[in-house]
Design a protein around this motif. Sequence first.
Motif, short mmCIF file in Angstrom:
data_model
loop_
_atom_site.label_atom_id
_atom_site.label_comp_id
_atom_site.label_asym_id
_atom_site.label_seq_id
_atom_site.Cartn_x
_atom_site.Cartn_y
_atom_site.Cartn_z
N UNK A 170 -47.24 -27.71 -19.01
CA UNK A 170 -47.07 -29.09 -19.48
C UNK A 170 -47.56 -30.10 -18.43
N UNK A 171 -48.00 -29.61 -17.28
CA UNK A 171 -48.40 -30.54 -16.21
C UNK A 171 -49.80 -31.09 -16.45
N UNK A 172 -50.05 -32.30 -15.95
CA UNK A 172 -51.40 -32.87 -15.99
C UNK A 172 -52.26 -32.13 -14.96
N UNK A 173 -53.57 -32.32 -15.06
CA UNK A 173 -54.49 -31.68 -14.11
C UNK A 173 -54.14 -32.04 -12.67
N UNK A 174 -53.83 -33.32 -12.46
CA UNK A 174 -53.50 -33.79 -11.11
C UNK A 174 -52.25 -33.13 -10.58
N UNK A 175 -51.24 -33.00 -11.46
CA UNK A 175 -49.97 -32.37 -11.03
C UNK A 175 -50.19 -30.89 -10.72
N UNK A 176 -51.03 -30.23 -11.53
CA UNK A 176 -51.31 -28.81 -11.28
C UNK A 176 -51.96 -28.63 -9.91
#
Length: 294
Positions: free
Chosen positions: A126-132
């Motif tokens: 469920x994370x955004x690319x940036x969070x990943x």
Amino acid sequence: MIIAKNLTKRYGKITALNNVSFTIEAGEAVALWGANGAGKTTTLRCLLGVQGFEGELTVNGINVSRNGKAARAAIGYVPQEAAFYDMTVLETLRFYARLKKTDPQRVNDVLEQVQLTAHGSKRVNMLSGGMKQRLALAVALLADPPVLVLDEPTANLDVKAQRDFIHTVQMLNQSGKTIVFSSHRLDEVIALGSRVIVLSDGELMLECRPHELAEKLGLHRWLRIWVATQHKENTLKVLDEQGFTYMPNGRSVYVQVNLGGKIAPLRLLEMASIPVEDFDLIDGELVIQEENHG
Ligand code: ATP
């Protein structure tokens, strides 16, 4: 912190790296720059001790060829896109903490370092690319290595996520981590790097300060500005008077800008009461396509 002497890597007949030598001091943030296939990833893979090579490479005083495992322990690695199991952020970090045999307490520390504390219970999917990418950075930080190696870490991120990520890495650099990263983005090389190593066809072409890169490589940045036809003549006159290098093209005009001065032509036209309809920023050599004049 890192010394490479005559680093050479051959894949069959292809010489991916040819006698590359460089030194990286503790606390530096060094960018690897070069076209596709220049040898950036190969250099990083040598640092990680995951492939054989000729020449000599030491990381934190450890010889990579002789003691790859110990050298690797000095490095936290962030790939372009990390693959994670579908667990929560916390579970993922606890999993890697066990794998790396680090103190479980480190999980909270690294979460805070990458500003993911509030997202610990989120599932990775469920994370955004940036969070990943932040999570990948957190994993790399678990064993508190002195060196962080990042292979085009923002290549798949949007501009906002890219800036946030680079800001976090800047903080880590300020807290003492030595950073080695590859990038295709001039703005982030300038924002993060203290030095740039330029590779070309597997050879070290030059080393310079990030802000010297564009000039040394003949890279330019162009601002393409669209104005209504009735303002065209005046636009060119104003740009000319202020000494800008420009090229008219149909209803638009390309203006050469400095890295830090992309807003200057827009301000100039605003002061001359010329309404700008649209604009675009172009890095590198100009390839002007014919367009309908209208
Ligand atoms: P990119 O920006 O595309 O990642 P790069 O600068 O990282 O490029 P490398 O991936 O290091 O370049 O590749 C350097 C050269 O080595 C290229 O010619 C590439 O095709 C070759 N190469 C890389 N890995 C292998 C491999 N496993 N087998 C054969 N050739 C390889």
